[in-house]
Design a protein around this motif. Structure first.
Motif, mmCIF file in Angstrom:
data_model
loop_
_atom_site.group_PDB
_atom_site.id
_atom_site.type_symbol
_atom_site.label_atom_id
_atom_site.label_comp_id
_atom_site.label_asym_id
_atom_site.label_seq_id
_atom_site.Cartn_x
_atom_site.Cartn_y
_atom_site.Cartn_z
ATOM 1 N N VAL A 125 0.871 -1.175 0.000
ATOM 2 C CA VAL A 125 0.000 0.000 0.000
ATOM 3 C C VAL A 125 0.906 1.222 0.000
ATOM 4 C CG1 VAL A 125 -1.636 1.338 1.378
ATOM 5 C CG2 VAL A 125 -1.915 -1.117 1.178
ATOM 6 N N ILE A 126 0.661 2.153 -0.909
ATOM 7 C CA ILE A 126 1.512 3.337 -1.026
ATOM 8 C C ILE A 126 0.895 4.469 -0.212
ATOM 9 C CG2 ILE A 126 2.560 4.992 -2.614
ATOM 10 C CD1 ILE A 126 2.373 2.803 -4.785
ATOM 11 N N LEU A 127 1.602 4.862 0.837
ATOM 12 C CA LEU A 127 1.096 5.881 1.744
ATOM 13 C C LEU A 127 1.719 7.251 1.495
ATOM 14 C CD1 LEU A 127 1.182 3.808 5.062
ATOM 15 C CD2 LEU A 127 -0.732 4.113 3.499
ATOM 16 N N SER A 128 2.898 7.287 0.849
ATOM 17 C CA SER A 128 3.560 8.569 0.595
ATOM 18 C C SER A 128 4.455 8.457 -0.626
ATOM 19 C CB SER A 128 4.396 8.999 1.808
ATOM 20 O OG SER A 128 5.555 8.184 1.935
ATOM 21 N N GLU A 129 4.798 9.618 -1.209
ATOM 22 C CA GLU A 129 5.640 9.641 -2.402
ATOM 23 C C GLU A 129 7.054 9.149 -2.109
ATOM 24 O OE1 GLU A 129 5.624 13.502 -4.121
ATOM 25 O OE2 GLU A 129 3.480 13.504 -4.547
ATOM 26 N N ASN A 130 7.520 9.339 -0.891
ATOM 27 C CA ASN A 130 8.909 8.995 -0.538
ATOM 28 C C ASN A 130 9.068 7.564 -0.046
ATOM 29 O OD1 ASN A 130 9.678 11.680 -1.099
ATOM 30 N ND2 ASN A 130 9.042 12.320 0.953
ATOM 31 N N GLN A 131 7.994 6.835 -0.002
ATOM 32 C CA GLN A 131 8.022 5.478 0.548
ATOM 33 C C GLN A 131 8.820 4.529 -0.343
ATOM 34 O OE1 GLN A 131 4.081 4.038 1.458
ATOM 35 N NE2 GLN A 131 4.667 1.935 1.001
ATOM 36 N N LYS A 132 9.665 3.691 0.273
ATOM 37 C CA LYS A 132 10.385 2.652 -0.457
ATOM 38 C C LYS A 132 9.506 1.400 -0.535
ATOM 39 C CE LYS A 132 14.102 4.943 -1.330
ATOM 40 N NZ LYS A 132 14.353 5.393 -2.715
ATOM 41 N N LEU A 133 9.367 0.865 -1.734
ATOM 42 C CA LEU A 133 8.479 -0.272 -1.947
ATOM 43 C C LEU A 133 9.244 -1.587 -1.972
ATOM 44 C CD1 LEU A 133 6.187 1.251 -4.734
ATOM 45 C CD2 LEU A 133 5.872 1.295 -2.250
ATOM 46 N N ASP A 134 8.540 -2.653 -1.597
ATOM 47 C CA ASP A 134 9.129 -3.993 -1.563
ATOM 48 C C ASP A 134 8.964 -4.674 -2.917
ATOM 49 O OD1 ASP A 134 9.699 -3.651 1.141
ATOM 50 O OD2 ASP A 134 7.818 -4.556 1.790
ATOM 51 N N TRP A 135 10.005 -5.396 -3.324
ATOM 52 C CA TRP A 135 9.999 -6.121 -4.602
ATOM 53 C C TRP A 135 9.312 -7.471 -4.408
ATOM 54 C CZ3 TRP A 135 11.124 -4.458 -9.382
ATOM 55 C CH2 TRP A 135 11.306 -5.407 -10.398
ATOM 56 N N THR A 136 8.020 -7.420 -4.188
ATOM 57 C CA THR A 136 7.281 -8.665 -3.977
ATOM 58 C C THR A 136 5.803 -8.464 -4.271
ATOM 59 O OG1 THR A 136 6.650 -10.343 -2.340
ATOM 60 C CG2 THR A 136 6.996 -8.147 -1.509
ATOM 61 N N ASP A 137 5.194 -9.473 -4.863
ATOM 62 C CA ASP A 137 3.739 -9.580 -4.941
ATOM 63 C C ASP A 137 3.320 -10.601 -3.884
ATOM 64 O OD1 ASP A 137 3.526 -7.793 -7.074
ATOM 65 O OD2 ASP A 137 3.825 -9.369 -8.555
ATOM 66 N N ARG A 138 2.095 -10.478 -3.410
ATOM 67 C CA ARG A 138 1.705 -11.351 -2.300
ATOM 68 C C ARG A 138 0.205 -11.618 -2.296
ATOM 69 N NH1 ARG A 138 2.990 -6.069 0.846
ATOM 70 N NH2 ARG A 138 5.099 -6.638 0.296
ATOM 71 N N VAL A 139 -0.145 -12.695 -1.628
ATOM 72 C CA VAL A 139 -1.545 -12.980 -1.309
ATOM 73 C C VAL A 139 -1.629 -13.053 0.211
ATOM 74 C CG1 VAL A 139 -3.484 -14.566 -1.548
ATOM 75 C CG2 VAL A 139 -1.864 -14.295 -3.434
ATOM 76 N N TYR A 140 -2.489 -12.235 0.784
ATOM 77 C CA TYR A 140 -2.580 -12.106 2.236
ATOM 78 C C TYR A 140 -3.996 -12.486 2.663
ATOM 79 C CZ TYR A 140 -0.997 -9.992 6.650
ATOM 80 O OH TYR A 140 -0.580 -9.794 7.933
ATOM 81 N N LEU A 141 -4.102 -13.491 3.550
ATOM 82 C CA LEU A 141 -5.417 -14.029 3.911
ATOM 83 C C LEU A 141 -5.518 -14.249 5.417
ATOM 84 C CD1 LEU A 141 -5.512 -16.814 1.163
ATOM 85 C CD2 LEU A 141 -6.644 -14.584 1.032
#
Length: 349
Positions: A125-141
């Protein structure tokens, strides 16, 4: 484990699997310029610095309980062997996960998470422009309590996905009880004290993590450094590709793959309950230029309505209380996580 963000604030990132197809235009939000090759320069455990291995078959012995206590006090994690799940069953769990991520994009997006939820198929989930993102797709249940399952985001393909995942997580639920009792015994406490603190409505979530090959592995992380907001976390590693690293004494150590072992670590809420006797470790995941990696994490979390605080018997004159009581811990966890901060710092006295 809900994000406390309104739907208007939530932005969804492009699936990482899509970014691999256009790696020349890798978004800056994934790139740590200060990282360099250091991401992959973690030390292999050696000699006195070996990551502990705990044998569940021997967990009733004083020797193995002492090993468990040392592991969770010094490392906060260990590898569990002889846990009762066969190689063929673990391979099946990995296979149904892999088959899901191999489905066409249109099929996977049938199970995409909704804006006000972390459950379903997606990524950061992108909360801010400066946020570093994780190199992963996921399924969360969410798996437990059963009445909280959101079946509409549970994949129906492959056809045995649901039955396999439910069998696996039921095995993990039973192992969680075993480890919580063993932890109590290792501290000479009543066997069910940690179980009681988790409450009758304790929660369990499972997250399937898919890390595609990364064109810039020296500058991109699969998961940013963090500690878990759980009581206990179980991880089924990829069968061949390493990537998990744990921080100890300000050094990063590679987590080796042991065939059929489960990686188990305590989270922040057990660190609080144990008044710091057990240590919630900071860890991260690095990426690989050539190979994909797939893991399955299961998060065991106390009832969010329970107030979590240090156990009375672990507070005394020589070890004063170290943490304030907390409630609904995981509601703030993801905000702290995306900012690269630890929510447990706010609980420390």
């Amino acid at each position: 484990m809900a994000e406390s963000q309104s739907s208007a604030e939530v932005i969804f990132g492009k699936p990482v699997q899509d970014l691999v197809l256009d790696s020349e235009k890798l978004p800056k939000s994934y790139i740590y310029k200060e990282g360099g090759a250091g991401f992959r320069d973690a030390l292999p455990p050696s000699g006195s610095e070996d990551i502990p291995v705990v044998d569940f078959d021997q967990l009733t012995s004083e020797k193995e309980l002492a090993k468990l206590q040392h592991a969770l006090n010094s490392w906060g994690c260990f590898q569990a062997i002889n846990h009762g799940m066969t190689s063929s069953f673990l391979d099946k769990v990995r296979e149904v996960s892999k088959q899901f991520f191999e489905l066409p994009k249109e099929e996977k997006e049938k199970y995409a998470r909704e804006p006000n939820s972390i459950e379903g198929y997606g990524n950061d989930v992108i909360l801010s422009e400066n946020q570093k993102l994780d190199w992963t797709d996921r399924v969360y249940l969410q798996v437990q309590p059963e009445d909280k399952r959101k079946h509409k985001v549970w994949p129906q393909k492959p056809c045995d996905f649901r039955t396999t995942l439910l069998e696996y997580t039921e095995r993990i639920r039973l192992l969680n009880e075993v480890i919580l009792k063993a932890m109590a015994k290792s501290l000479n406490l009543e066997e069910d004290c940690f179980l009681k603190e988790n409450g009758e409505r304790a929660e369990m979530f499972v997250r399937l993590n898919y890390y595609p090959p990364c064109p810039m592995p020296d500058h991109v992380l699969g998961l940013k450094p963090h500690a878990d907001g759980t009581a206990i976390t179980f991880l089924l590693q990829d069968k061949e590709v390493e990537g998990l690293q744990v921080l100890k004494d300000n050094l990063w150590f590679k987590f080796p793959i042991i065939s059929d072992a489960l990686v188990i670590n305590v989270g922040d809420q057990i660190e609080i309950m144990s008044n710091g006797m057990f240590h919630s470790p900071v860890h991260r995941v690095v990426t690989n230029a050539e190979k994909e990696r797939l893991t399955i994490a299961t998060f065991c979390i106390p009832d969010p309505e329970k107030e979590i605080k240090p156990l009375d018997k672990l507070v005394n004159e020589s070890r004063p209380i170290l943490y304030r009581p907390v409630k609904h811990y995981t509601e703030i966890y993801f905000q702290y996580y995306q900012q690269g901060k630890r929510p447990i710092e706010a609980s420390k006295i």
